[in-house]
Design a protein around this motif. Structure first.
Motif, short mmCIF file in Angstrom:
data_model
loop_
_atom_site.label_atom_id
_atom_site.label_comp_id
_atom_site.label_asym_id
_atom_site.label_seq_id
_atom_site.Cartn_x
_atom_site.Cartn_y
_atom_site.Cartn_z
N PHE A 133 0.59 -0.73 0.04
CA PHE A 133 -0.14 0.28 -0.10
C PHE A 133 0.72 1.76 -0.07
O PHE A 133 0.17 1.99 -0.70
N PHE A 134 1.51 1.31 0.93
CA PHE A 134 2.19 2.75 0.91
C PHE A 134 3.54 2.55 0.48
O PHE A 134 3.47 3.99 -0.80
N LYS A 135 3.85 1.59 -0.66
CA LYS A 135 4.82 2.28 -1.49
C LYS A 135 4.68 2.57 -2.79
O LYS A 135 5.00 2.88 -3.68
N LEU B 77 -4.81 4.45 -2.14
CA LEU B 77 -3.74 3.89 -1.28
C LEU B 77 -3.87 4.58 -0.65
O LEU B 77 -2.88 3.82 0.90
N ALA B 78 -3.33 6.03 0.46
CA ALA B 78 -3.56 6.33 1.18
C ALA B 78 -4.08 6.35 2.54
O ALA B 78 -3.55 5.90 3.69
N VAL B 79 -5.28 5.98 2.54
CA VAL B 79 -6.22 5.40 3.30
C VAL B 79 -5.90 3.76 3.62
O VAL B 79 -5.88 3.59 4.90
N GLY B 80 -5.85 3.66 2.43
CA GLY B 80 -4.98 2.19 2.86
C GLY B 80 -3.58 2.04 3.71
O GLY B 80 -3.45 0.73 4.86
N SER B 81 -2.88 2.80 3.35
CA SER B 81 -0.87 3.08 4.38
C SER B 81 -1.80 3.43 5.86
O SER B 81 -0.49 3.65 6.55
N VAL B 82 -2.67 4.07 5.89
CA VAL B 82 -3.18 4.66 7.18
C VAL B 82 -3.52 3.66 7.82
O VAL B 82 -3.09 2.94 9.22
N GLY B 83 -4.57 2.72 7.81
CA GLY B 83 -4.96 1.74 8.37
C GLY B 83 -5.11 0.03 7.98
O GLY B 83 -5.60 -0.78 9.08
N ALA B 84 -4.12 0.01 6.77
CA ALA B 84 -4.29 -1.19 6.81
C ALA B 84 -3.67 -2.59 7.40
O ALA B 84 -3.80 -3.44 8.05
N GLY B 85 -2.37 -1.09 8.07
CA GLY B 85 -1.56 -2.32 9.12
C GLY B 85 -1.99 -2.61 10.31
O GLY B 85 -1.45 -4.70 11.28
N TRP B 86 -2.98 -2.14 11.54
CA TRP B 86 -3.19 -2.36 11.98
C TRP B 86 -4.33 -3.85 11.81
O TRP B 86 -4.34 -4.93 12.60
#
Length: 652
Positions: free
Chosen positions: A362-364, A488-497
């Motif tokens: 996501f973040f890359k 993708l920014a939304v994924g960068s924020v929330g995907a980790g948890w």
């Protein structure tokens, strides 16, 4: 297994068995067929598909994502979550039988969702990014061929199928990296990637041959069930060859040099290679082969060492680069190093590596597409020393890139914190002094990552304007490019948890990957490691912000030994040139000389001798009786001389 492999740290994985795919899962082959068919249509129709071909490419990947999500939901209700679909016997020669079959299990499912989900957003972005390129239809054909090959790689049910996908990814990456082949740098980068990957591919191929020679099969379940019958040496050699293949495809030490040069391709290619496809292949190979790697502690140590060394190399070199895409490329090398560190630790730590791989996707992708957006608004300028102050002109790109930056450096509660910090903790859980070595490397890497990524962010979006007059007024990208950035920014924020709380449990259902590992405690408490991790991150980011908040020089400046070495890729290219390229050139020249003067010389000499002798003999055919009489007399004298010599004993 334990009686043979005395250094095996893990318990036997148990019998690996796959269920038969039926019902809706019986159509899992569509995941590969749809992107492959769309690529074939785009290539075969040629210019007739120029007007709508890009949308066919996007729709094919979108359909594959919907199908993948459907199969994923189907898998949740099954007792045995590893289902196999055998289509036909692909190779049947003697004892060798290779099934043309697919395996859909929890590990393959998460890769399918990453490849098609992130891949779909990158496709959507590329529609606008490549809108002014006359070769857009051909670009999407190669793009979908790339996705199809990657899906075959992760869905194959044996190592031969994996190898076909592996080579398909190599071919498609060559076509995409050198897409603008009229540029010498792009053509060279494509060839470099293709050749360096062949080195790793050779290791993987030899490893597959060893599997068949020692186990008589290349099917995943039969190989994993047979690992216990192999000697420790065979497991070690087999694992090292697989690791060589993984380092080539994932750009890890010592085969990392091709990855930064791959930036010569269009930016969507960089995003797809670095976020969702090619570089993840090596991590997938080691995770899939977990029963092999877990069977030998020396093998695990080598994988962990490669990961730790590569993550530091990537950080150090990335800190000295001024090309926005190359900084991101070296950060990929570094982050994949974290993943190798995770899969090498064995036990349940491989799941942590997969979580980081998904979050990294996501973040890359977010940051690579953000870099493309910056280039789009800056007349393809890539030098971060010539940016500055772009936050005022590119609000969406700035905010979305910021989420990627905070995620990759591991600031809570963004995704990188939940995916990278557990790997650092796991590195500190080794039983001996290597806990300090690898844990310290992972911790140092976190601080360095924060430094060079903050340098990139600050020099690009903040500080004084440093661009040249020909660029004029920077502008934000069209919505077709910014919408994927926002998602993708939304994924960068929330995907980790989300990923860290669900994926590890989900992956335990993968047959063969549930090896039990003895419980270890970190040499430092989890809380202390977390505090140290956040502290070094804040220090690295703060130092970079302090040094570069007012901009930087726009021309190269004299530097010390370490920075100079980093600018020259720590001389790894020079080492490759000295060890492989120059000896290769000398060997080639020697072989050419041997071929010309030796093999060809012998053949040509014989031909010349026979031709010359025949020509001289032909001259004796004059048609004059006196000439023939002279020949007969000469022959008679020679026979008489031979008899006399024998009688005199000269020839005894």
């Amino acid at each position: 297994m334990g009686t043979i492999l005395t250094n095996a740290p893990a318990e036997p994985v148990g019998t690996v068995a796959y269920a038969t795919a039926d019902g809706l899962l019986g159509s899992v082959w569509l995941l590969v067929a749809i992107p492959l068919l769309s690529a074939a249509v785009l290539l075969l129709l040629g210019r007739r598909a120029d007007r709508w071909g890009h949308w066919l490419g996007v729709a094919a990947i979108g359909a594959a994502f919907v199908l993948g999500l459907t199969y994923f939901l189907q898998l949740r209700g099954l007792e045995n979550k590893s289902v196999e679909l055998s289509l036909w016997d692909f190779i049947t020669v003697g004892d060798l039988r290779v099934d043309f079959g697919l395996l859909f299990d929890p590990l393959a499912a998460v890769f399918v969702l990453l490849i098609t989900g992130v891949g779909f957003l990158i496709h959507l972005y590329a529609v606008e990014y490549m809108s002014h390129d006359a070769g857009r239809r051909r670009f999407f054909a190669y793009f979908n061929l790339f996705v199809a090959a990657m899906l075959l790689l992760v869905l194959g049910n044996n190592y031969v199928m994996l190898y076909f996908g592996w080579e398909g990814v190599g071919l498609a990456s060559y076509l995409l990296i050198s897409f603008w082949y009229e540029r010498p740098s792009a053509a060279t980068a494509g060839k470099k990637a293709f050749l360096m990957n062949r080195v790793g591919d050779a290791g993987l191929a030899i490893g597959i041959f060893i599997m068949f020679a020692s186990l008589g099969t290349t099917q995943y379940d039969e190989v994993f069930n047979g690992v216990g019958s192999l000697t420790a040496t065979t497991v070690l050699v087999l694992g090292l060859l697989l690791l060589l293949g993984a380092t080539g495809k994932s750009g890890q030490f010592p085969l990392q040099a091709w990855l930064p040069d791959a930036m010569e391709g269009p930016t969507p290619v960089s995003a797809l290679i670095h976020a969702a496809t090619m570089v993840t292949a090596g991590v997938y190979l080691i995770a899939r082969s977990n029963p092999i790697f877990s069977a030998n502690s020396t093998l695990q140590l080598v994988v962990v060492s490669v990961g730790a060394l590569t993550l530091l190399i990537g950080c150090i070199i990335g800190a000295a680069k001024d090309d926005i895409k190359r900084v991101l490329a070296w950060s990929t090398v570094s982050q994949i190093g974290y993943m190798f560190l995770g899969v090498g630790l064995g036990g349940g730590a491989y799941a942590l590596a997969i979580v980081h791989l998904l979050a990294h996707g996501f973040f890359k992708a977010n940051m690579f597409l953000g870099a493309g957006s910056v280039m789009h608004g800056m007349n393809d300028q890539v030098d971060i020393r010539r940016f500055g102050g772009l936050s005022k002109y590119m609000k969406v790109t700035w905010i979305t890139f910021m989420t990627g930056w905070l995620a990759i450096i591991g600031i809570p509660p963004l995704s990188g914190f939940f995916s990278k910090e557990p790997i650092i903790v796991a590195a500190f859980e080794r039983e001996d002094w290597t806990a300090w070595l690898f844990g310290g490397a992972a911790l140092l890497g976190a601080g360095l990552t924060a430094f060079y990524m903050t340098r990139l962010f600050v020099l690009t979006f903040h500080g004084p304007k440093r661009w040249t007059e020909d660029i004029g007024q920077p502008h934000e990208s069209p919505k077709l490019m910014t919408i994927p950035l926002i998602l993708l920014a939304v994924g960068s924020v929330g995907a980790g948890w989300l990923l860290s709380t669900s994926v590890p449990d989900w992956l335990t259902a993968t047959a063969g990957l549930g090896a039990a590992e003895g419980e270890h405690h970190p040499v430092l408490s989890h809380t202390v490691i977390t505090i140290l991790s956040i502290l070094v991150t804040v220090l690295g980011a703060g130092l970079a912000w302090f040094l570069f908040r007012s901009g930087t020089a726009t021309a190269p400046q004299p530097a010390g030994v370490l920075v100079t070495a980093a600018r020259r890729n720590l001389y790894t290219d020079a080492v490759n040139e000295a060890i492989f390229e120059k000896p290769g050139i000398f060997l080639t020249r020697a072989l050419v000389y041997l071929d010309n003067r030796g093999v060809d010389g012998l053949v040509n000499g014989l031909a010349a001798g026979i031709g010359g002798g025949s020509g001289r003999l032909r001259r004796l055919q004059t048609g004059f009786v006196r000439s023939y009489a002279t020949s007969i007399l000469t022959g008679a004298l020679l026979v008489l001389a031979a008899f006399l010599a024998v009688e005199a004993g000269w020839l005894a």
